[in-house]
Scaffold this active site. Structure first.
Site, short mmCIF file in Angstrom:
data_model
loop_
_atom_site.label_atom_id
_atom_site.label_comp_id
_atom_site.label_asym_id
_atom_site.label_seq_id
_atom_site.Cartn_x
_atom_site.Cartn_y
_atom_site.Cartn_z
N CYS A 93 -7.51 -98.25 -60.04
CA CYS A 93 -8.59 -98.60 -60.96
C CYS A 93 -9.68 -97.53 -60.98
CB CYS A 93 -9.21 -99.93 -60.56
SG CYS A 93 -8.12 -101.33 -60.81
N HIS B 151 -10.00 -84.21 -49.20
CA HIS B 151 -10.27 -85.25 -50.21
C HIS B 151 -9.27 -86.40 -50.08
CE1 HIS B 151 -11.46 -87.02 -54.07
NE2 HIS B 151 -10.15 -87.18 -54.28
#
Length: 411
Positions: free
Chosen positions: A49, A90
């Site tokens: 999402c 990351h």
């Protein structure tokens, strides 16, 4: 040398209107990764999402990055690009929940695992993602970052409680029967709400969730007709377009006599027509709106997040060292192979003089010569590995190849 490239878009760089252009369900994400791997070498597509990210690894980093950027072109200027160490760090932060809208949320670790298992990973991305999963598990095991509400689903329940003050006896309609809807339902139930209806495109899955929640199951197309008795509508489907439009809601409002109706859209792409929020008595929040709720959970997590950041940084450094060692490992292997080749060749030359030796004495000669080679090469091997960790590995490897003529026979 294999290089790592990351091209992506997330809630940090783009609103939901942009993210939904490149949002993929699990099967489509797997297909994108495999197609990209055919051209780039290795690829994994992580689509949730909050983000869609493409991790690619190959010998031509610029070409791999260009291919990945082409896939995510609909997101335009919102794309970010990271290379090697920065890309690995990351991913490790993502797996630990440190880059999520709700820091520490537990769902992301499973999503990273699913993307990895379904993608087109080779040896390099296999190492990267396995270490990322390890970093995520370690951050959760050694800190309390995941103890307080840590998911969009729990944030949705908190938002409903803020709107109504008390959820006891409130009637909830779930649209969608996937994991996010299930989690949202559990959070709402824990706050005293009642799940009345579960609407889903697949009747079998909808009926299963409704049975577990003690709710009624109904087809997706009947949602509008049931809005009159609802207090909260939580929607999370994988539908490509709106499952509920403003005109349908407007018609249902006539029988509600002004009672407020809260809509929470957890889907990307969005399930609910944004115009619903303009109707009188309707309150519509999409996934980006939940950031305000999330902000309230940050204070108690800041210290734990700092500890988790340290764990993730340590794991990322381990990966960087491993990637750097890829420069020198082939040179070390070639050097040892050349030394062994010389040793065995010299023993063959002395074969006539060694014939007089017993089997035990010949074994001693083999062992002694092997030890000499190993001791001679031990320090150069250690120094080359140290140099790789300090980013001088390429220089050392090239020097060793030049000094010992490694690879010249192949040329």
């Amino acid at each position: 040398m294999t290089t790592l490239r990351l091209v992506g878009v997330s809630h940090h760089s783009a609103p939901v209107e942009l993210r939904e252009r490149v949002a993929y369900d699990q099967s489509r994400a797997a297909q994108v990764a495999r197609e990209l791997a055919d051209s780039a070498g290795e690829a994994v597509c992580l689509s949730t999402c909050n983000r869609t990210e493409l991790y690619v690894a190959g010998d031509d980093g610029a070409a791999s990055e260009a291919l990945a950027a082409q896939v995510l072109d609909p997101a335009g200027a919102a794309l970010y690009r990271l290379h090697d160490e920065a890309a690995a760090l990351h991913l490790f932060r993502v797996a630990a929940g440190l880059d999520s809208m709700v820091p520490g949320e537990g769902e992301i670790l499973g999503q990273v695992r699913a993307a990895f298992e379904a993608g087109g990973a080779g040896p390099f991305l296999d190492r990267l993602f396995r270490q990322a999963l390890h970093a995520g598990r370690k951050a959760r095991a050694e800190t309390a970052i995941g103890e307080s509400p840590a998911s969009v689903s729990s944030a949705a329940a908190a938002l409903a409680e803020q709107v109504f003050g008390d959820l006891s006896g409130r009637t909830i309609v779930l649209v969608g029967a996937g994991k996010i809807s299930d989690l949202a339902a559990r959070n709402l139930l824990s706050r005293g709400a009642r799940i009345a209806l579960v609407a889903n495109r697949s009747s079998e899955r909808g009926e299963e969730l409704a049975r577990r929640l003690g709710a009624e199951s109904l087809p997706l197309e009947r949602i509008a007709s049931e809005l009159e008795r609802a207090d909260v509508v939580v929607s999370s489907t994988s539908a490509p377009g709106f499952v509920l439009r403003s005109e349908e809601v407007a018609q249902a409002l006539r029988g509600r006599r002004g009672r407020p109706l809260l809509f929470v859209d957890l889907a990307v792409p969005r399930d609910l027509d944004p115009a619903i929020g303009e109707l009188e008595g309707c309150y519509l929040y999409d996934i980006d709106d939940l950031e305000a709720v999330v902000a309230e959970t940050l204070a108690g997590r800041r210290r734990e997040a700092e500890r988790a950041e340290a764990i993730v940084a340590e794991e990322a450094e381990r990966f960087r060292t491993w990637q750097a060692s890829l420069d020198v490992v082939p040179a070390i292997a070639s050097l040892r192979a050349r030394a062994e080749e010389i040793r065995t060749a010299e023993l063959r030359k002395a074969e006539s003089r060694l014939e007089r030796l017993s089997e035990a004495e010949r074994s001693v000669v083999e062992a002694v010569t092997s030890q000499i080679v190993n001791k001679l090469l031990h320090l150069p091997t250690v120094r080359m590995k140290q140099a790789a960790a300090a980013a001088d590995g390429v220089l050392y490897a090239d020097t060793v190849r030049h000094l010992f003529g490694l690879g010249e026979d192949d040329r």
